[in-house]
Design an enzyme around this catalytic site. Structure first.
Site, PDB file in Angstrom:
ATOM      1  N   ASP A  29      88.115 -12.520  34.523  1.00 57.90           N
ATOM      2  CA  ASP A  29      86.667 -12.673  34.706  1.00 57.90           C
ATOM      3  C   ASP A  29      86.263 -11.921  35.980  1.00 57.90           C
ATOM      4  O   ASP A  29      86.927 -12.034  37.012  1.00 57.90           O
ATOM      5  CB  ASP A  29      86.314 -14.166  34.830  1.00 57.90           C
ATOM      6  CG  ASP A  29      84.823 -14.420  34.704  1.00 57.90           C
ATOM      7  OD1 ASP A  29      84.435 -15.150  33.783  1.00 57.90           O
ATOM      8  OD2 ASP A  29      84.045 -13.896  35.535  1.00 57.90           O
ATOM      9  N   ILE A  30      85.194 -11.154  35.906  1.00 54.82           N
ATOM     10  CA  ILE A  30      84.786 -10.301  37.022  1.00 54.82           C
ATOM     11  C   ILE A  30      84.138 -11.112  38.160  1.00 54.82           C
ATOM     12  O   ILE A  30      84.054 -10.639  39.297  1.00 54.82           O
ATOM     13  CB  ILE A  30      83.838  -9.175  36.531  1.00 54.82           C
ATOM     14  CG1 ILE A  30      83.898  -7.967  37.453  1.00 54.82           C
ATOM     15  CG2 ILE A  30      82.437  -9.664  36.330  1.00 54.82           C
ATOM     16  CD1 ILE A  30      85.234  -7.275  37.498  1.00 54.82           C
ATOM     17  N   HIS A  93      84.346 -16.724  24.043  1.00 59.42           N
ATOM     18  CA  HIS A  93      85.387 -16.546  25.062  1.00 59.42           C
ATOM     19  C   HIS A  93      85.837 -17.891  25.585  1.00 59.42           C
ATOM     20  O   HIS A  93      85.036 -18.789  25.800  1.00 59.42           O
ATOM     21  CB  HIS A  93      84.912 -15.651  26.208  1.00 59.42           C
ATOM     22  CG  HIS A  93      83.570 -15.994  26.761  1.00 59.42           C
ATOM     23  ND1 HIS A  93      82.387 -15.690  26.119  1.00 59.42           N
ATOM     24  CD2 HIS A  93      83.209 -16.641  27.892  1.00 59.42           C
ATOM     25  CE1 HIS A  93      81.366 -16.107  26.835  1.00 59.42           C
ATOM     26  NE2 HIS A  93      81.833 -16.710  27.916  1.00 59.42           N
ATOM     27  N   HIS A  95      87.446 -19.679  28.729  1.00 58.72           N
ATOM     28  CA  HIS A  95      87.733 -19.533  30.161  1.00 58.72           C
ATOM     29  C   HIS A  95      89.038 -20.269  30.466  1.00 58.72           C
ATOM     30  O   HIS A  95      89.158 -21.468  30.173  1.00 58.72           O
ATOM     31  CB  HIS A  95      86.647 -20.205  31.012  1.00 58.72           C
ATOM     32  CG  HIS A  95      85.296 -19.580  30.964  1.00 58.72           C
ATOM     33  ND1 HIS A  95      84.848 -18.683  31.912  1.00 58.72           N
ATOM     34  CD2 HIS A  95      84.260 -19.734  30.097  1.00 58.72           C
ATOM     35  CE1 HIS A  95      83.598 -18.331  31.642  1.00 58.72           C
ATOM     36  NE2 HIS A  95      83.218 -18.951  30.538  1.00 58.72           N
TER      37      HIS A  95
HETATM   38  P1  5GP Z   1      79.572 -17.809  29.890  1.00 52.81           P
HETATM   39  O1  5GP Z   1      78.971 -16.940  28.799  1.00 52.81           O
HETATM   40  O2  5GP Z   1      80.731 -18.632  29.381  1.00 52.81           O
HETATM   41  O3  5GP Z   1      78.540 -18.663  30.578  1.00 52.81           O
HETATM   42  O4  5GP Z   1      80.148 -16.867  31.020  1.00 52.81           O
HETATM   43  C1  5GP Z   1      80.441 -15.518  30.817  1.00 52.81           C
HETATM   44  C2  5GP Z   1      81.524 -15.092  31.788  1.00 52.81           C
HETATM   45  O5  5GP Z   1      81.748 -13.715  31.614  1.00 52.81           O
HETATM   46  C3  5GP Z   1      81.144 -15.303  33.276  1.00 52.81           C
HETATM   47  O6  5GP Z   1      82.156 -16.068  33.898  1.00 52.81           O
HETATM   48  C4  5GP Z   1      81.055 -13.878  33.824  1.00 52.81           C
HETATM   49  O7  5GP Z   1      81.534 -13.756  35.148  1.00 52.81           O
HETATM   50  C5  5GP Z   1      81.911 -13.084  32.851  1.00 52.81           C
HETATM   51  N1  5GP Z   1      81.478 -11.699  32.705  1.00 52.81           N
HETATM   52  C6  5GP Z   1      80.222 -11.278  32.429  1.00 52.81           C
HETATM   53  N2  5GP Z   1      80.175  -9.931  32.334  1.00 52.81           N
HETATM   54  C7  5GP Z   1      81.451  -9.500  32.547  1.00 52.81           C
HETATM   55  C8  5GP Z   1      82.034  -8.203  32.582  1.00 52.81           C
HETATM   56  O8  5GP Z   1      81.405  -7.169  32.394  1.00 52.81           O
HETATM   57  N3  5GP Z   1      83.379  -8.143  32.837  1.00 52.81           N
HETATM   58  C9  5GP Z   1      84.125  -9.268  33.044  1.00 52.81           C
HETATM   59  N4  5GP Z   1      85.437  -9.089  33.282  1.00 52.81           N
HETATM   60  N5  5GP Z   1      83.603 -10.507  33.024  1.00 52.81           N
HETATM   61  C10 5GP Z   1      82.266 -10.622  32.779  1.00 52.81           C
END
Ligand code: 5GP
Length: 129
Positions: A29-30, A93, A95
């Site tokens: 995660d970035i 995804h 986590h």
């Molecule tokens: P959620 O959709 O579960 O709320 O979170 C999405 C997750 O994806 C976040 O933790 C965010 O940091 C991660 N994320 C969003 N865009 C990118 C990206 O371009 N690259 C990576 N490696 N992680 C990402």
């Protein structure tokens, strides 16, 4: 339009890759909650986890377990937490978050790493696969 995660799978957007199988992909995660925070995704682009077909859902869990075990071996932590949210990116995804405390699970405290630190973290996890 492909999701940002489909672009990552296709190599159009860079990532710190952890693992890849025919149908699944894992990368750091970035914007991590903690060191080693990893995302496991199906290559099939589906928004909500409950909309996955059963085979892909079960396969994603098997793949996440494999990656999570490597994570637990590579990153000092009390345990690896498993969370599914998906409110930000509409591509399923899982986590995987190395936990020291509940704060790591809240998505309110973020840690930052340099490119070389991210590379080293990813290499350490990959070495335990
Ligand atoms: P959620 O959709 O579960 O709320 O979170 C999405 C997750 O994806 C976040 O933790 C965010 O940091 C991660 N994320 C969003 N865009 C990118 C990206 O371009 N690259 C990576 N490696 N992680 C990402």
């Amino acid at each position: 339009m492909p999701s940002i995660f489909t672009k990552i799978i296709n190599g159009e957007i860079p990532c710190y890759k952890i693992a890849e199988e025919e149908d699944y992909f894992a990368f750091l995660d970035i914007n991590p909650n903690a060191k080693g925070h990893t995302l496991c995704i199906p290559k099939k682009e589906v928004d909500k986890i409950m909309d996955l077909d059963e085979e892909t859902y079960m396969g994603l869990m098997r793949f996440s377990r494999k990656v999570g075990m490597a994570l637990e071996a590579a990153i000092p932590c009390k345990r690896v937490g498993v969370t599914v949210i998906g409110l930000e990116v509409p591509h399923v995804h899982v986590h995987l978050i190395p936990l020291q405390s509940m704060a790591n699970a809240t998505f309110q405290h973020k840690e930052s790493f340099t490119k070389s630190e991210f590379k080293e973290i990813a290499a350490n996890i990959r070495a335990r696969l």
